[in-house]
Design a protein around this motif. Structure first.
Motif, short mmCIF file in Angstrom:
data_model
loop_
_atom_site.label_atom_id
_atom_site.label_comp_id
_atom_site.label_asym_id
_atom_site.label_seq_id
_atom_site.Cartn_x
_atom_site.Cartn_y
_atom_site.Cartn_z
N ALA A 152 7.96 -14.57 1.88
CA ALA A 152 7.81 -13.34 1.03
C ALA A 152 7.46 -12.31 1.85
O ALA A 152 7.72 -10.99 1.75
N ALA A 153 6.44 -12.19 2.86
CA ALA A 153 6.04 -11.32 3.67
C ALA A 153 7.47 -10.59 4.50
O ALA A 153 7.56 -9.44 4.58
N ALA A 154 8.21 -11.49 5.05
CA ALA A 154 9.28 -11.05 5.88
C ALA A 154 10.11 -10.15 5.08
O ALA A 154 11.11 -9.42 5.41
N LYS A 155 10.54 -10.89 3.87
CA LYS A 155 11.51 -10.13 2.90
C LYS A 155 11.00 -8.84 2.24
O LYS A 155 11.83 -7.93 2.12
N ALA A 156 9.61 -8.82 2.17
CA ALA A 156 8.99 -7.51 1.77
C ALA A 156 9.15 -6.34 2.91
O ALA A 156 9.02 -4.95 2.54
N ARG A 157 8.90 -6.87 4.13
CA ARG A 157 8.78 -5.94 5.20
C ARG A 157 9.87 -6.42 6.33
O ARG A 157 9.29 -6.93 7.47
N PRO A 158 11.06 -6.34 6.17
CA PRO A 158 12.03 -6.97 6.97
C PRO A 158 11.92 -6.42 8.54
O PRO A 158 11.81 -5.27 8.81
#
Length: 331
Positions: A152-158
């Protein structure tokens, strides 16, 4: 005249059988006498690492079983491919063996376009020796504590969530790439020259996560300096029973193992391979070897040569797909 022709045919048949038996005799005789001189196990890395320790502990027991010295020959260089190539080009007589790893005998075939040996064709698999999952660990200050939260963090802040590795093309790097492809999320890869640098920066908070060898990260997990998020085996690890697998965290079938196995050069007589396999399996079943490596997070192998060959083919296929899909390049 018919009798003469019959005798000639009989003589020709006997001659052909004699030649066939003669052709088989050297391999048969060698297998019966094996081993009659010292055996070398080539470790494609410097002394002191886990592959080296493994080869020496197993070599000591094989020497007793065979009544012949078993010498460990460290031939480091080119990510382990230097030593692997030496064995691939050695005489197929059972006296030069390779303690191969995921990189040298599965990943390297796809990673290096001019690899001097063929990972699939130039070796005779003897036995899987040990395997262990990688552990996805995080800096304690990184808030994502589960696989789902990391994704989720990686998708929120690619591209802003980082993971370190011991270098481009290592199994730790490519496990990260497999994770990115599975999750369809963008993480930033930070390559180091070895696990120590990556782990140091992880503990210091310079990177967020890393996929680390169990043996490397376990002491820091015990000390609370890094936090485990997940393991990359299909089942949970006995030393981290409360830590989920990546597979059960929403990515069924995800598996990445750091493994080590014994190989002979292709063309080694099957009887010699079978003899090596039997003795290696006996060593792996011994109580002291089980305790020594089991307490360090390894799962002891022990397999038929045929089963190990099937495993290797699966590993080659899997890592070839990951290399191609990710576009990974060596250092």
């Amino acid at each position: 005249m018919k009798s003469i022709h019959s005798r000639c045919r009989r003589f020709a048949l006997r001659g052909a059988l004699t030649l066939a038996l003669a052709a088989l005799m050297p391999a048969w005789a060698m297998a019966q006498a094996y081993p009659s001189r010292p055996i070398r196990i080539v470790v494609p890395f410097p002394p002191g690492g886990s592959t080296d320790v493994l080869a020496r502990r197993i070599g000591e027991k094989l020497a007793v079983a065979f009544g012949q010295p078993v010498i460990v020959d460290n031939r480091a260089g080119a990510g382990g491919t230097l030593g692997a190539d030496h064995v691939a080009k050695s005489a197929p007589d059972g006296y030069t063996l390779l303690m191969g790893v995921t990189g040298t005998n599965a990943i390297s075939g796809a990673l290096y376009p001019k690899l001097p040996y063929d990972v699939a064709k130039d070796f005779a698999p003897v036995s899987l020796v040990v395997s262990a999952p990688l552990v996805l660990v995080r800096h304690p200050g990184f808030a994502a504590a589960t696989v789902q939260e990391v994704v989720a963090a990686a998708k929120a802040r690619p591209g802003s969530i980082s993971y370190g590795s011991p270098g481009n093309g290592t199994s730790m790097h490519l496990t990260g790439e497999m994770f990115k492809l599975s999750a369809k999320a963008s993480l930033l890869h930070i390559p180091y020259r070895g696990s120590a640098g990556a782990l140091t920066d992880l503990m210091g908070g310079q990177i967020d996560t890393m996929f680390g060898d169990f043996l490397v990260v376990w002491p820091q997990v015990e000390a609370g300096k890094v936090m485990p998020i997940a393991v990359t085996s299909r089942q949970r690890h006995k030393m981290l029973p409360n830590v989920s697998t990546v597979a059960e965290s929403g990515y069924p079938g995800f598996e990445a193992l750091s493994w080590q196995g014994l190989f002979a050069p292709a063309g080694t007589p099957p009887a010699v391979v079978d003899q090596l396999n039997r003795e290696v399996n006996k060593v792996l079943a011994s109580a002291d070897i089980q305790e020594y490596f089991g307490s360090r997070g390894f799962t002891l192998g022990g397999s038929s040569a045929a089963d190990f060959g099937t495993f290797i083919r699966g590993e080659i296929d899997k890592w070839t797909r990951i290399v191609k899909a990710s576009g990974a390049k060596p250092d």
